[in-house]
Design an enzyme around this catalytic site. Sequence first.
Site, short mmCIF file in Angstrom:
data_model
loop_
_atom_site.label_atom_id
_atom_site.label_comp_id
_atom_site.label_asym_id
_atom_site.label_seq_id
_atom_site.Cartn_x
_atom_site.Cartn_y
_atom_site.Cartn_z
N SER A 32 -4.61 -40.82 10.25
CA SER A 32 -5.18 -39.67 10.95
C SER A 32 -6.36 -39.03 10.22
O SER A 32 -7.14 -38.29 10.81
CB SER A 32 -4.10 -38.61 11.19
N LYS A 100 -3.86 -32.93 6.64
CA LYS A 100 -4.87 -32.63 7.66
C LYS A 100 -5.94 -31.72 7.05
O LYS A 100 -5.78 -31.18 5.97
CB LYS A 100 -4.25 -31.93 8.88
#
Length: 212
Positions: A32, A100
């Site tokens: 991601s 993230k």
Amino acid sequence: MIETLTVTVLALAITVGLRLFVAEAFYVPSESMYGTLTKDDRILAEKISYLHRDVERGDIVVFADPGNWLNEQQPEPGPLRKVGEFVGILPRSGTGHLVKRVIGIGGDRVICCDLKGRITVNGIPLDEESYLAEGAKPSTQRFDVRLPPKTLWLMGDNRSASADSRSHLGGPGGGFVPVDDVVGRACCVIWPSDRMTKLRPPETFENPGLKK
């Protein structure tokens, strides 16, 4: 014998203390963040800076999974692995933790997208070309959120392959991650050796207009 045991215990105590309060190594659990990080990179999450400053936009953070965001969980580590992770001699696996980038902080209004397809924070468009995966759009999913206090809006750099805050708008917490779930700031890649690098917040987050 007693002297050796004492030294060993002290060494382990120091190592555990460093892991708990200074820095900790983690595996990146998915693609991601590709473009900046890739799966199975070993990163160092430092904890010192958050003792004297708040989490900031642009930081890459390691945080406790707020609600099974990572559906493809890695297998639960065995007992020896758990011991190695606890004392800090092995990087923590991806189980239960995610990585993230911070796009918005408490009080921010984050919108996708403006007329040029850019994400805006408090009305200021972000220039994300320096860190997004090659060819990736800022987002194909539209949203307009106002973050509650002490929460974060988190997105992966590989936007088309990141189940981040956008994917959990309708779930528990509304996609907002509590600041208290942050374990540390990813400051560098420490392994493999050909990917060792320091991680710095992109310049776009230094725009004074972002501050409310």
